[in-house]
Motif scaffolding. Structure first.
Motif, PDB file in Angstrom:
ATOM      1  N   ILE A  30     -71.563   0.857  48.844  1.00  0.00           N
ATOM      2  CA  ILE A  30     -72.910   0.743  49.374  1.00  0.00           C
ATOM      3  C   ILE A  30     -73.862   1.313  48.331  1.00  0.00           C
ATOM      4  O   ILE A  30     -73.568   2.340  47.716  1.00  0.00           O
ATOM      5  CB  ILE A  30     -73.046   1.544  50.687  1.00  0.00           C
ATOM      6  N   LYS A  31     -75.033   0.682  48.144  1.00  0.00           N
ATOM      7  CA  LYS A  31     -76.023   1.238  47.209  1.00  0.00           C
ATOM      8  C   LYS A  31     -76.400   2.628  47.663  1.00  0.00           C
ATOM      9  O   LYS A  31     -76.638   2.860  48.839  1.00  0.00           O
ATOM     10  CB  LYS A  31     -77.263   0.365  47.153  1.00  0.00           C
ATOM     11  N   GLY A  32     -76.451   3.567  46.739  1.00  0.00           N
ATOM     12  CA  GLY A  32     -76.796   4.938  47.065  1.00  0.00           C
ATOM     13  C   GLY A  32     -75.593   5.780  47.468  1.00  0.00           C
ATOM     14  O   GLY A  32     -75.702   6.967  47.697  1.00  0.00           O
ATOM     15  N   GLU A  33     -74.440   5.153  47.560  1.00  0.00           N
ATOM     16  CA  GLU A  33     -73.222   5.881  47.901  1.00  0.00           C
ATOM     17  C   GLU A  33     -72.844   6.779  46.723  1.00  0.00           C
ATOM     18  O   GLU A  33     -73.262   6.544  45.601  1.00  0.00           O
ATOM     19  CB  GLU A  33     -72.105   4.860  48.170  1.00  0.00           C
ATOM     20  N   ASP A  34     -72.023   7.778  46.982  1.00  0.00           N
ATOM     21  CA  ASP A  34     -71.634   8.708  45.917  1.00  0.00           C
ATOM     22  C   ASP A  34     -71.168   7.964  44.667  1.00  0.00           C
ATOM     23  O   ASP A  34     -70.746   6.832  44.732  1.00  0.00           O
ATOM     24  CB  ASP A  34     -70.572   9.690  46.405  1.00  0.00           C
ATOM     25  N   GLN A  62     -76.630   2.763  57.195  1.00  0.00           N
ATOM     26  CA  GLN A  62     -77.808   2.711  58.047  1.00  0.00           C
ATOM     27  C   GLN A  62     -79.067   3.037  57.238  1.00  0.00           C
ATOM     28  O   GLN A  62     -80.088   2.371  57.376  1.00  0.00           O
ATOM     29  CB  GLN A  62     -77.673   3.679  59.219  1.00  0.00           C
ATOM     30  N   GLU A  63     -78.993   4.057  56.380  1.00  0.00           N
ATOM     31  CA  GLU A  63     -80.134   4.414  55.520  1.00  0.00           C
ATOM     32  C   GLU A  63     -80.501   3.258  54.595  1.00  0.00           C
ATOM     33  O   GLU A  63     -81.679   2.941  54.408  1.00  0.00           O
ATOM     34  CB  GLU A  63     -79.807   5.652  54.684  1.00  0.00           C
ATOM     35  N   TYR A  64     -79.497   2.617  54.028  1.00  0.00           N
ATOM     36  CA  TYR A  64     -79.726   1.492  53.124  1.00  0.00           C
ATOM     37  C   TYR A  64     -80.399   0.340  53.867  1.00  0.00           C
ATOM     38  O   TYR A  64     -81.383  -0.226  53.399  1.00  0.00           O
ATOM     39  CB  TYR A  64     -78.407   1.049  52.498  1.00  0.00           C
ATOM     40  N   LYS A  65     -79.896   0.008  55.041  1.00  0.00           N
ATOM     41  CA  LYS A  65     -80.474  -1.081  55.831  1.00  0.00           C
ATOM     42  C   LYS A  65     -81.900  -0.740  56.271  1.00  0.00           C
ATOM     43  O   LYS A  65     -82.779  -1.597  56.244  1.00  0.00           O
ATOM     44  CB  LYS A  65     -79.593  -1.411  57.021  1.00  0.00           C
ATOM     45  N   ASP A  66     -82.136   0.503  56.670  1.00  0.00           N
ATOM     46  CA  ASP A  66     -83.481   0.922  57.081  1.00  0.00           C
ATOM     47  C   ASP A  66     -84.462   0.830  55.917  1.00  0.00           C
ATOM     48  O   ASP A  66     -85.597   0.388  56.084  1.00  0.00           O
ATOM     49  CB  ASP A  66     -83.467   2.349  57.640  1.00  0.00           C
TER      50      ASP A  66
END
Length: 87
Positions: A30-34, A62-66
């Motif tokens: 996921i983008k932004g994942e560790d 959820q953060e990425y989708k938001d």
């Protein structure tokens, strides 16, 4: 959906299944994942605490989708303002 990151409304489709255990798992992070760059397929077979990892990844998803939704809404607002300015 990927069993490691999907839950509730935050779901991530995948067509990849583990050939050993038959579980659907993402092959991309996921983008932004560790920054360790392991796929969810790799994590599923390496992580000791899958429940904790599942919760963390679902939050990231959820953060990425938001953030994508907010960006899309902002772009639409900017487009609407531009249309009004040109009228």
């Amino acid at each position: 959906p990927c069993v490691l990151c999907s839950e509730g409304k935050a779901r991530r489709k995948t067509s990849y299944m583990c050939s050993t255990c038959g579980v659907p798992l993402c092959i991309k992070s996921i983008k932004g994942e560790d920054g360790n760059l392991l796929s969810h397929h790799e994590k599923w077979h390496m992580i000791r605490n899958l429940i904790e990892e599942h919760r963390a990844l679902n939050r990231k998803l959820q953060e990425y989708k938001d953030s994508r939704k907010r960006r899309r809404e902002e772009d639409e607002e900017n487009d609407d303002q531009g249309d009004q300015d040109n009228a």
